[in-house]
Design an enzyme around this catalytic site. Structure first.
Site, mmCIF file in Angstrom:
data_model
loop_
_atom_site.group_PDB
_atom_site.id
_atom_site.type_symbol
_atom_site.label_atom_id
_atom_site.label_comp_id
_atom_site.label_asym_id
_atom_site.label_seq_id
_atom_site.Cartn_x
_atom_site.Cartn_y
_atom_site.Cartn_z
ATOM 1 N N PHE A 53 51.097 48.390 22.912
ATOM 2 C CA PHE A 53 52.019 48.770 21.967
ATOM 3 C C PHE A 53 53.293 49.044 22.705
ATOM 4 C CE2 PHE A 53 49.024 50.751 18.775
ATOM 5 C CZ PHE A 53 48.527 49.465 18.218
ATOM 6 N N THR A 86 47.541 52.276 30.581
ATOM 7 C CA THR A 86 47.721 53.229 29.355
ATOM 8 C C THR A 86 48.828 54.066 29.642
ATOM 9 O OG1 THR A 86 46.868 55.029 28.150
ATOM 10 C CG2 THR A 86 45.787 54.750 30.471
ATOM 11 N N CYS A 114 31.577 47.926 4.642
ATOM 12 C CA CYS A 114 31.963 48.005 3.393
ATOM 13 C C CYS A 114 32.100 49.488 2.867
ATOM 14 C CB CYS A 114 31.017 47.337 2.415
ATOM 15 S SG CYS A 114 31.364 47.443 0.239
ATOM 16 N N GLN A 144 40.471 52.812 25.309
ATOM 17 C CA GLN A 144 41.358 53.231 23.835
ATOM 18 C C GLN A 144 41.368 51.818 23.117
ATOM 19 O OE1 GLN A 144 44.835 55.807 24.623
ATOM 20 N NE2 GLN A 144 43.983 55.192 26.710
ATOM 21 N N ALA A 179 45.421 49.793 26.302
ATOM 22 C CA ALA A 179 45.754 48.487 25.910
ATOM 23 C C ALA A 179 46.282 47.617 27.018
ATOM 24 C CB ALA A 179 47.157 48.491 24.826
ATOM 25 N N HIS A 212 38.464 54.509 20.181
ATOM 26 C CA HIS A 212 39.226 54.045 19.201
ATOM 27 C C HIS A 212 38.445 52.891 18.209
ATOM 28 C CE1 HIS A 212 43.074 55.821 20.872
ATOM 29 N NE2 HIS A 212 42.583 56.629 20.540
ATOM 30 N N ILE A 261 47.131 45.679 36.325
ATOM 31 C CA ILE A 261 45.655 46.441 36.755
ATOM 32 C C ILE A 261 44.729 44.937 37.010
ATOM 33 C CG2 ILE A 261 44.922 46.198 34.277
ATOM 34 C CD1 ILE A 261 43.575 48.985 35.351
#
Ligand code: NAD
Length: 245
Positions: free
Chosen positions: A37, A194, A131, A105, A26, A123, A235
């Site tokens: 997160f 990460t 559906c 991820q 992330a 992920h 980064i």
């Protein structure tokens, strides 16, 4: 912090290699405005009725899809985000024949927007939806964002589920094995953005057999001691300084 020496080493390793693999999380997209997160201003430190890991779990999705989608639409989809210098440099390195794969991820699709071709999304992606009833597939985020409440299938009325790995769900085996193969064969493994606490993704590092493991992260990680080069920094700023030659 002065990273000049570390950057020189990274540049040298990149210059000398045509088998670089990148593994990220992330933190690669925070410079594009998508919160991660676990940073201080990350989603885990914002206040919700329930913790994010509860809301974006399989059980929660099945039991309380309305509340799941309220959070998901608000916090997990960023339709206006653009690739930053990190995404762009990785795409450039692949284009130059130096980088073999990006293993991520992230679920935001920004590596593809930057032009990366070989992107393994451990992920899943917010840009793919299915559906649950008839199996119809919907690309993009519109089917979710244009719905009010829980998105429903225009064909059969079934509930739409994003192709995102929720807590309690397993990773796609094929993607995982391909990631292992790339990492095992890599000459230089660059890991960045990460916290390396989400498994099994974080454990992929253990398949690396080379001696050029680079960690680029704002905060320390549990793998810092295992790394051959640690660069504490943003980064996008770090990779943005790398020359592709
Ligand atoms: P995390 O939030 O646990 O950790 C992010 C790490 O990146 C932290 O250690 C932080 O210090 C570092 N970081 C933040 N900004 C950075 C920057 N600009 N440069 C360098 N480092 C930076 O994220 P994770 O380890 O990827 O695990 C969280 C899970 O949630 C993953 O599955 C991830 O895909 C998912 N998630 C995805 C997105 C997205 O798709 N953009 C956003 C939030 C969470």
């Amino acid at each position: 912090m002065d990273n000049t020496r570390e950057l020189e080493t990274l540049q040298q390793w990149i210059d000398d290699s045509d088998n670089i693999v990148f593994f990220g999380g992330a933190g690669v997209s925070t410079e594009s405005g998508i919160p991660d997160f676990r940073s201080q201003d990350g989603l885990y430190n914002q206040k919700y009725d329930e913790p994010p890991e509860t809301i974006i779990s399989h059980t929660y999705f099945m039991r309380k899809p309305e509340k799941f989608y309220r959070f998901y639409k608000d916090k997990m989809i960023a339709p206006d985000a653009k690739p930053n210098a990190a995404h762009k440099k990785l795409a450039e390195l692949e284009q130059a024949g130096k980088l073999r794969a990006v293993i991520t991820q992230n679920i935001d699709g920004l590596h593809q927007d930057a032009g990366s071709k070989e992107v393994l999304e451990l992920h899943g992606s917010v840009r793919r939806n299915d559906c649950m009833k008839c199996g119809a597939h919907f690309d993009g985020v519109d089917i979710v964002l244009n719905s009010s409440g829980v998105p429903k299938c225009p064909r059969c009325g079934g509930t739409i589920k994003p192709d995102v790995v929720l807590y309690e769900e397993g990773l796609d085996d094929t993607t995982l094995y391909r990631a292992v193969d790339y990492i095992r064969a890599a000459d230089v493994l660059i890991v960045g953005g990460t916290s390396l606490v989400v498994y099994p993704a974080a454990g992929l590092i253990n398949y690396y057999r080379g001696h050029k493991l680079v960690l680029i992260n704002l905060q320390p990680t549990g793998y810092d001691r295992q790394a051959d080069l640690v660069i504490a920094g943003k980064i996008g700023q770090v990779l943005g300084q790398i020359q592709v030659r």
